[in-house]
Design an enzyme around this catalytic site. Structure first.
Site, PDB file in Angstrom:
ATOM      1  N   SER A 239       0.994  -0.741  -0.382  1.00  0.00           N
ATOM      2  CA  SER A 239       0.066   0.035   0.205  1.00  0.00           C
ATOM      3  C   SER A 239       0.945   1.113  -0.773  1.00  0.00           C
ATOM      4  O   SER A 239       2.366   0.946   0.769  1.00  0.00           O
ATOM      5  CB  SER A 239      -0.687   0.159   1.195  1.00  0.00           C
ATOM      6  N   ASP A 240       0.574   2.442  -0.222  1.00  0.00           N
ATOM      7  CA  ASP A 240       0.528   3.358   0.277  1.00  0.00           C
ATOM      8  C   ASP A 240       0.764   4.511   0.687  1.00  0.00           C
ATOM      9  O   ASP A 240      -0.374   3.647   2.039  1.00  0.00           O
ATOM     10  CB  ASP A 240       0.205   4.651  -1.860  1.00  0.00           C
ATOM     11  N   ALA A 241       1.567   5.307   1.909  1.00  0.00           N
ATOM     12  CA  ALA A 241       1.671   5.728   3.238  1.00  0.00           C
ATOM     13  C   ALA A 241       0.135   6.299   3.133  1.00  0.00           C
ATOM     14  O   ALA A 241      -0.186   7.447   3.087  1.00  0.00           O
ATOM     15  CB  ALA A 241       3.034   6.391   3.177  1.00  0.00           C
TER      16      ALA A 241
END
Length: 998
Positions: A239-241
């Site tokens: 996932s992105d942050a």
């Protein structure tokens, strides 16, 4: 195996067996803990802690000194896959070498970014390779091969492609939805990812923050139906942050975080990057989701297996046999040379005409003086994803090195000013004490956490003050620099200090904006921004500091509005004032200081003096990658900032032998410069060797041969809407645009000329490809690279197709008089389009042209062949009806999510206005008597048959209980034979499907 060496420690076993053995030894809680970015150690098994994610876009980033290569868009401009592969190899070798001394350096690298550069206003355009999927795919495949290494069993690093899927806007990036029709999805966006995945050099992907067709990308059904169908390898989705939290927070897609992480896990996300190093929040959410039956142990095990697979490939469990375990290559002479080679390959010569003589201005001849001027003349800018270079070469450095310091003059072109308060005092920056070092270059897993300096004295005010260097970066965003070279910055205590080496940080603390004193309370920019919006410095001659005007307000200390200007700090949204403890940022306008600008020297005057005394002028203009166009911030215009526009005009007025070098992360619209100046070059920020490369090219030591990786539009009026992702219907990029660009995709000149001969095309049905051959000859007197580009077009397509589409290219070096015999194998699939009527790829029977030349707009040779494919047939609506999103054309509609898990529907873009859908050539056979409309929401769907406006049926829908509560409404309708069908949607209705019977 023996008890002290379990099967997962046996390198002779297949990776799958080893993963299964290790997974079986982990307790359920230990498996669950693997799903956070920072997975803890399991000491009883000798399992080390592991972190997913190491930024490595054009060098190892955020972890201290490393070789810095040109920005990704600059690598894209090289059109040189083999060079890009070598850059990837160098980056991965340095990652290994740095990890040997700092185990925080990760080997699961988050690079490259393969989002297509659809719109030049996108703030993160610097991270991508090109607007074209073929070129992007070729370069991404090359870079990931370099990152992976060539060992059959072990990977040097494990690359993750960013950002899945259709992500080209920073504005509202976590809440906006890209409406992506099936043809655009398959023909454009997915193609950028597919090549590298199929090549076997990709460990996984990272979903984007935005939504596609109403559904967050972290729930994308295409992760399973497309991505994981392209390979039989395990792929890790990271996932992105903060994105998992967004699902329940900013996106409000779920009511609880437990539902959100469960849905993401089921959709295919395997590693959750959220809450920094604190894994307890995400692991707790996953544990509760498991407890409540939202996910099963098999979901957890699947994700854990994918992460462990990557760790085995990286050799974590085989230190004795891992061929990359003892890598030491870091900042080697070979890497420095490669950085220079890459910077040279990225240079694009846009224009090169004579300046008073017969020969083009470049390369420079003779021994005359050279003035290197402009705001970026003595700068080597880094971006958010840069490493910390051990070596740095600005244009001024490069020219002094190449031509001799005694031949090179310099003028930066900043406006030198004093800022005076209402009582006549001027701001003073304390003299720096010995041994102080500016902020910048710290190694941090998250550089956003690097705090501003509070150990330095703040600015004060006295009668004389300090002369400050002011730069207007456009849109009214300014930076102020103190004597000694430090930028004014604001730390957590709110005091203004001269403390920063360069503007930077997640929230830039070095940018300001002048506002007229009498402006409303809502003027300027919201707190926490990076500088979008209007309201520029008073020296532009108007209270708001618009892009036009004279310089009156810079003379004699004049202010603006009714008695002065306010100075707003953009990072906090507060206003600068002078207090007893020093100059500080106050919260509101009521506490703001009132300032007037006293001009000491105008930047254009300094540039004009330097230009008048030189034989040739090199004006270096462009952007700072941390200001006005970057992650979280889109640009608002293609225009060159007014400050820099004034500088090149002043230089040219003083000396017609003026070269404009645009050093930028993105294209500019510079029609006046392109029509006026004899020579223009563009380069992305070129890394540590940028200045050396530029000087060598201007001197003729190397011929520029880079090509534009995206269209340079002539004006803002030519740029499509940032949120319009329909490149086909919106006529976007070189593929479909009907506008005349300032410089076309693939454009770039050299110092020589090339001839193209013998273009042939032969279809090979057995290999399902077209063989292209062409001879290219250097017909000039200078050795140079040439980028040979091959485009294809369907001559008489039945559906809208590209004007031309890149299908092959090669960068070749040729000595004068030399000829290269080139051949390309173009797969027939490259000529296919996504047939929405049948939900599959189709190569249409008919004539195709192949065009060869040095750019998309310069076809030197064309050959036509006939291909036997499929003959267009009517849409078989009686078999499966119409999927609403499978339209041929639309107006004023958007694609939305049919359910939270999968499927599409179509709704009016504005419920108050009608939207239309067109389905061409629907085959109703002997006729139908009934429609079945499946939809949700509330509204009306009207059917029109044929070319006219004959109403065939009108269907009222709903209201339904919710947007995903589909209902099917049956109404009588008589349709027959083959006809076009047009649907008009009114109200908040979400049309999913239309069936036909009777």
């Amino acid at each position: 195996m023996t008890a002290d060496r379990p099967p997962f420690r046996d390198p002779a076993l297949p990776v799958g067996e080893r993963v299964a053995d290790l997974l079986g030894r982990l307790a359920p809680g230990e498996r669950l803990a693997l799903l956070h970015q920072f997975a803890p150690a399991v000491e009883r098994l000798g399992l080390a802690a592991f972190r997913t994610g190491q930024e490595a876009l054009h060098g190892v980033a955020w972890m201290g000194p490393a070789t810095v290569f040109p920005q990704a868009v600059g690598l894209g401009a090289s059109w040189h896959p083999e060079l890009v592969r070598r850059v990837g190899e160098a980056v991965s070798r340095e990652a290994r070498a740095m990890r040997a001394g700092d185990d925080r350096v990760g080997l699961n690298v988050w690079a490259p970014t393969v989002n297509l550069l659809r719109n030049p206003l996108w703030g993160r355009g610097e991270e991508g390779y090109a607007e074209d999927p073929e070129l992007t795919s070729a370069l991404a495949t090359a870079f990931t091969r370099g990152l992976r290494g060539d060992h059959p069993a072990y990977w040097r690093t494990a690359p993750v492609l960013k950002h899945w899927l259709a992500h080209n806007n920073e504005t509202a990036r976590d809440t906006s939805s890209a409406s992506v029709r099936p043809r655009v999805l398959h023909e454009y966006d997915l193609r950028a990812f597919r090549g590298a995945v199929e090549a076997g050099a990709v460990a996984g992907v990272m979903p984007a923050y935005n939504l596609v067709n109403g559904r967050p990308n972290h729930l994308s059904p295409y992760l399973e139906s497309e991505l994981r169908a392209w390979t039989d390898r395990e792929l890790l989705v990271c996932s992105d942050a903060g994105a998992p939290s967004n699902l329940a927070d900013s996106q409000a897609y779920f009511e609880s975080h437990e539902e959100a992480v469960a849905a993401a896990l089921r959709a295919g996300v395997d590693s959750f990057t959220d809450h920094g190093t604190d894994a307890s929040v995400i692991v707790g959410r996953l544990a509760r989701a498991l407890e409540h039956g939202l996910i099963g142990q098999e979901d957890v095990d699947r994700a854990a297996r994918r992460q462990l697979t990557v760790r085995f490939l990286l050799g974590e469990f085989d230190p004795e046999t891992d061929p990359y375990a003892h890598e030491t290559a870091h900042d080697t002479p070979a890497h420095r040379e490669l950085a220079r080679e890459a910077a040279e390959a990225a240079l694009v010569l846009l224009r090169n005409e004579p300046a008073g003589g017969e020969a083009p201005l470049l390369p420079l001849e003779g021994d005359g003086r050279i003035a290197v001027v402009g705001l970026l003349a003595d700068a080597a800018k880094l971006d958010w994803y840069s490493g910390s270079p051990l070596h740095r070469s600005s244009p001024l450095d490069g020219f002094r090195e190449r031509f001799g310091a005694d031949r090179v003059d310099f003028a930066e072109g900043v406006d030198r000013i004093r800022l005076r308060t209402a009582d006549g005092l001027a701001l003073r920056a304390p003299e720096p004490a010995g041994g102080e070092t500016p902020r910048g270059g710290e190694a941090a897993l998250d550089p956003a956490l690097v705090a501003g300096r509070t150990d330095l004295p703040p600015l004060t005010a006295d009668a004389e003050g300090s002369v400050l260097d002011l730069v207007d970066w456009g849109d009214g965003v300014i930076t102020l620099r103190a004597p000694g070279g430090r930028y004014l910055s604001v730390a957590e205590d709110g005091l203004v200090r001269a403390s920063a080496d360069e503007p930077g940080g997640w929230v830039v603390q070095e940018t300001f904006r002048f506002e007229p004193r009498d402006a409303g309370a809502g003027a300027g920019h919201d707190a926490g921004g990076h500088g979008a919006g209007r309201g520029g410095p008073p020296h532009e001659g108007s209270c708001g500091g618009g892009p036009e005007g004279d310089h009156d307000a810079r003379e004699g200390g004049q202010g603006g509005g009714h008695g002065g200007f306010l100075l707003r700090h953009l990072g906090t949204g507060g206003y600068v004032s002078v207090a007893a403890e020093g100059v500080k940022v106050a919260a509101g306008r009521e506490s703001a200081g009132i300032f007037a600008v006293e001009t000491v020297e105008r930047g254009e005057d300094a540039v004009a003096r330097a230009a008048a005394g030189a034989g040739t002028v090199i004006v270096v203009a462009g952007n700072d990658p941390h200001v006005n166009g970057r992650e979280t911030e889109d640009r608002t215009t293609l225009d060159l900032p007014p400050h820099q526009d004034r500088l090149w005009r002043a230089a040219h007025a003083a000396n017609p032998r003026t070269v404009l070098v645009l050093t930028s992360s993105y294209p500019y619209a510079v029609p006046d410069a392109a029509a006026t100046l004899p020579a223009l070059l563009w380069t992305a920020h070129g890394g540590q060797a940028a200045g050396t490369a530029l000087a060598r090219a201007v001197a003729g030591d190397v011929s520029p041969a880079g090509r534009l990786p995206q269209t340079w539009y002539a004006s803002d009026a030519d740029v499509p809407d940032l949120f319009d992702y329909d490149v086909i219907g919106g006529r976007q990029t070189y593929l479909y645009s009907d506008r005349t660009p300032l410089f076309p995709f693939g454009h770039g000149l050299t110092y020589t000329s090339f001839g193209y001969e013998g273009l042939t095309a032969t279809a090979d049905e057995e290999r399902a490809e077209v063989r292209i051959s062409c001879d290219v000859t250097n017909t000039g007197a200078v050795a140079s690279d040439e980028v040979v580009q091959v485009y294809a077009r369907a001559v008489a397509p039945s559906v809208p197709r590209p004007h031309r589409a890149l299908v092959a290219h090669a960068r070749v070096r040729l000595e004068p008089g030399a000829t290269a015999a080139l051949s390309f194998a173009v797969p027939l699939s490259a000529l296919a389009y996504w047939d929405v009527a049948r939900g599959r790829w189709t190569v249409e029977t008919g004539a195709y042209e192949f065009l060869a030349g040095p750019s998309s707009a310069d076809a030197r040779r064309t050959v036509r062949i006939e291909l036997a494919g499929e003959t267009p047939a009517p849409r078989p609506v009686l078999e499966a009806g119409l999927e609403a999103a499978d339209y041929d054309e639309q107006t004023a509609t958007v694609i939305v999510d049919r359910s939270r898990a999968a499927g599409d529907a179509v709704a009016p873009a504005d419920p108050e206005a009608p939207g239309t859908l067109l389905y061409r050539a629907c085959d109703f056979g002997d006729g139908v008597t009934e429609l079945a409309v499946t939809a949700a929401g509330a509204g009306e769907v009207t059917f029109f048959a044929g070319a006219g406006r004959r109403e065939a049926a009108r269907v009222a829908v709903g209201p339904t209980a919710g947007p995903y509560d589909l209902t099917t409404v049956h109404v009588p309708c008589r349709l027959g034979e083959v006809t076009d069908l047009r649907l008009e949607l009114r109200g908040p209705v979400r049309l999913a499907h239309v069936g036909f019977s009777g």
